[in-house]
Structure formats: C-alpha cells, structure tokens
Scaffold this active site. Structure first.
Site, short mmCIF file in Angstrom:
data_model
loop_
_atom_site.label_atom_id
_atom_site.label_comp_id
_atom_site.label_asym_id
_atom_site.label_seq_id
_atom_site.Cartn_x
_atom_site.Cartn_y
_atom_site.Cartn_z
N ALA A 10 1.53 -7.85 -13.90
CA ALA A 10 2.67 -7.76 -14.82
C ALA A 10 4.00 -7.94 -14.07
CB ALA A 10 2.65 -6.42 -15.54
N GLY A 12 4.57 -9.01 -10.93
CA GLY A 12 4.64 -10.27 -10.20
C GLY A 12 5.02 -11.43 -11.11
N ASN A 103 3.54 0.70 -6.72
CA ASN A 103 3.44 2.12 -7.05
C ASN A 103 2.81 2.91 -5.91
OD1 ASN A 103 4.47 2.58 -9.61
ND2 ASN A 103 2.58 1.93 -10.64
N LYS A 187 9.78 8.62 -7.39
CA LYS A 187 8.95 7.91 -8.38
C LYS A 187 7.54 8.50 -8.38
CE LYS A 187 7.75 4.36 -11.14
NZ LYS A 187 7.01 3.18 -10.72
N ASN A 191 5.00 9.78 -11.33
CA ASN A 191 3.69 9.16 -11.55
C ASN A 191 2.54 10.17 -11.48
OD1 ASN A 191 4.85 6.24 -9.90
ND2 ASN A 191 4.27 6.34 -12.04
N SER A 256 1.05 4.28 -19.78
CA SER A 256 1.23 4.28 -18.32
C SER A 256 0.31 3.23 -17.69
CB SER A 256 0.89 5.66 -17.75
OG SER A 256 -0.51 5.85 -17.73
O1 KPL Z 1 5.62 4.07 -13.51
C1 KPL Z 1 5.09 4.35 -14.54
C2 KPL Z 1 3.69 3.88 -14.71
O2 KPL Z 1 3.19 3.81 -15.82
O3 KPL Z 1 3.08 3.55 -13.67
C3 KPL Z 1 5.79 5.22 -15.56
C4 KPL Z 1 7.17 5.55 -15.06
C5 KPL Z 1 5.00 6.48 -15.77
C6 KPL Z 1 6.00 4.51 -16.86
O4 KPL Z 1 4.86 4.36 -17.62
#
Ligand code: KPL
Length: 310
Positions: A10, A12, A103, A187, A191, A256
């Site tokens: 998504a 990228g 992430n 972040k 998460n 998420s």
């Molecule tokens: O970063 C997110 C994810 O889904 O990985 C959040 C901030 C929770 C948004 O959905």
C-alpha cells in the site's frame, strides 16, 4: 535525484505514484518477476475517499534493472525486511541513502546488517493507505511523515532536509526530526495497543473506544511500551492513553494493518511490534506481560487459520 521505492504494498504504491505524478525520476521495485509484469501492464491504481480514481504509470522493475539510486525507500512489511535488504546493494548508488518507512522496530538493524548504518535514514508515516488488491490502493488520509538520521548514520542534516523537500514536492507533509528513534517508539506505542486488539477482535480502530475491556488491554500494552522506551533512555511526548485515544478517534473507521493482514491470511507484524517491546523489556529487566501475551495470541491466531470453524 533518482529514487527507488522497494515494495509494491500500500505505502510503496502510494509513494511511487505520488513521486511519479510530481515528475520525479522514480521506480517501484519488486522481487517477484510475475508481479512486476502484471503491475507494468496495469499501472498503479489510486482511489481516494472523495471518489477520485487515477491510474499512474510508474516504471517498475527488479532491483538489478533499476539501480543505482540516490535514495531507496524501503516500504515492505517488517517481516520481509531481511529479504528486501538483499536488494539494497544493487539499488543504492555510491553515496546513496536508504530510508526505512516501515512499521515497528528491528527494521533498521536488519537493513544495517546488509549495508551498514552510515547511509541510513528512518521515518514514520502516519498516512491512511490500504491495499485493495495488487497495485490497487485506497488513499484515505493525508498525514505527516517524519524522517531523520538514526544513531550511527552519517547522513547530514542538509541531506535530510533535501529528502523532506522531495516528499513535500510530491504533496506530502514531511518534517525532519533529530529524535527519530523516539518518534519510531511513539508510533510503536500506538501500534502495540491498537493493532493486536483490532486484529484479534476483528474490529475497526474506533471500536476500541467502545469496548472497555479491550481498551484496558490496549492501554496496558501501550504503557508497557512507553516504560520500555523510557528505560532505554528515550523521551517520548505525552501520555500513552491520551495518544491512543486520539489515534483511535482520528482513524475510527480504519482497519489496522494487522487486521488487514489477518483477514488476508498474511503473516502479521507482531514480531516487529509487541514482541520487540517484550524482548527489549526483558533485556532491561522490565516486565511486559501484556505485550508477551498479545504476542502469543497473535502468533496463535496466525497459526490457527487452517483449524477455524464456520
Ligand atoms: O499504524 C497503524 C496501523 O494500522 O498499522 C494505525 C496508526 C493503528 C492506523 O491503523
């Protein structure tokens, strides 16, 4: 500046499409020749909630066809970082930099094992983007991207500012940060609260605000993560519960990324999220029972798919 975006997920696809639309010399890089062929035919399809549908023809190729580039943005799922990093020597020019916009934690270390730390950048993107299908994405929310040079990097502040300008030129809000490790943890705190709970309960982010027991667990996971970050010497801004509440409200309708992974039968990023908190907490002598339990539950959820009833 020649750019590569590594990973046609998504984020990228979105970045490659936005840079291309802005006239940048950008290529999307994949490691699967079959998918490269399909994406070349179809282009990247970007849909917005306002009903805009756009097909962007981005050059797409395998790493040896694309490199060398001045900036390579790593946008693969955390569990693919080790594999994706093997493409970096082909993609990075002499003096080129790699920016991880992924992430969780552990990505920097995995990339550094292949190309060292000196030309590394880290970033955090708060964009609402969902992969609908191969090369087909929904761009639901414009958010800020923070970038900076992590410990061990020799990328200068001037170079970081130039990369931020590049993102702004593509219509994205981007801010250089000197405390990028703290931003990565901020972040992560969000998460580790939202992602496993929404994935286990199969609810959108906003539902956590209406489910008191789930909320209690999410806040406990976030507080443990914040405590580990602080024990590691980082200063994180604000109260984890307040930040969690804000993000759940701001992204109420969003599924998420972990929920999307579970629903699609893909591996999840639990190892880069709650498992990282547990491992780093253990090393610092800090108990993290909630993150440990959520890690086990998500591993079990991923393994249980063949046995599910109904
Ligand atoms: O970063 C997110 C994810 O889904 O990985 C959040 C901030 C929770 C948004 O959905």
């Amino acid at each position: 500046m020649k750019l590569a975006v590594l990973g046609p997920g998504a984020l990228g696809c979105l970045l490659a499409a936005l840079f291309r639309e802005a006239g940048a010399d950008v290529s999307l890089v994949d490691y699967r020749p079959d998918r490269v062929a399909r994406l070349r035919l179809r282009g990247i399809q970007v849909h917005t909630l306002e009903g805009v549908h756009q097909v962007v023809e981005v050059p797409i190729g395998l790493a040896p066809e694309v490199g060398p580039c001045d900036l390579t943005i790593v946008a693969v799922k955390a569990y693919q970082t080790e594999t994706a990093a093997r493409a970096l020597p082909d993609l990075m020019s002499q003096g080129g930099a790699a920016l991880t916009l992924q992430n969780g934690l552990g990505n920097l270390e995995a990339i550094a094992r292949t190309v060292g730390t000196h030309r590394l950048l880290a970033g955090v993107g708060l964009l609402g983007v969902t992969r609908q299908d191969e090369g087909r994405i929904i761009y639901a929310g414009r958010g800020v991207i923070y970038i900076g040079a992590p410990a061990g990097s020799q990328v200068s502040a001037i170079e970081v500012a130039a990369v931020a300008d590049l993102f702004r030129g593509a219509g994205l809000e981007c801010q250089p940060r000197e405390d990028i490790e703290a931003v990565l943890w901020e972040k992560l705190v969000i998460n580790v609260g939202i992602n496993p709970l929404t994935a286990l309960l199969r609810v959108p982010n906003g539902a956590l605000l209406k489910l008191p027991e789930a909320w209690e667990v999410a806040v406990a996971a976030a507080e443990e993560a914040q405590a580990v970050a602080q024990a590691a010497g980082l200063t994180l801004s604000g109260d984890p519960a307040a930040r969690l509440r804000q993000v759940c409200a701001d992204t109420a309708a969003n599924h998420s990324s972990m929920l999307q992974d579970i629903l699609a039968g893909r591996p999840t990023e639990i190892e880069a999220m709650n498992a990282q908190v547990a491992t780093r907490g253990r090393a610092l002598g800090l108990p993290t029972p909630v993150n440990e339990l959520l890690t086990l539950l998500l591993r079990a959820a991923a393994q249980s798919a063949p046995f599910t009833v109904g």
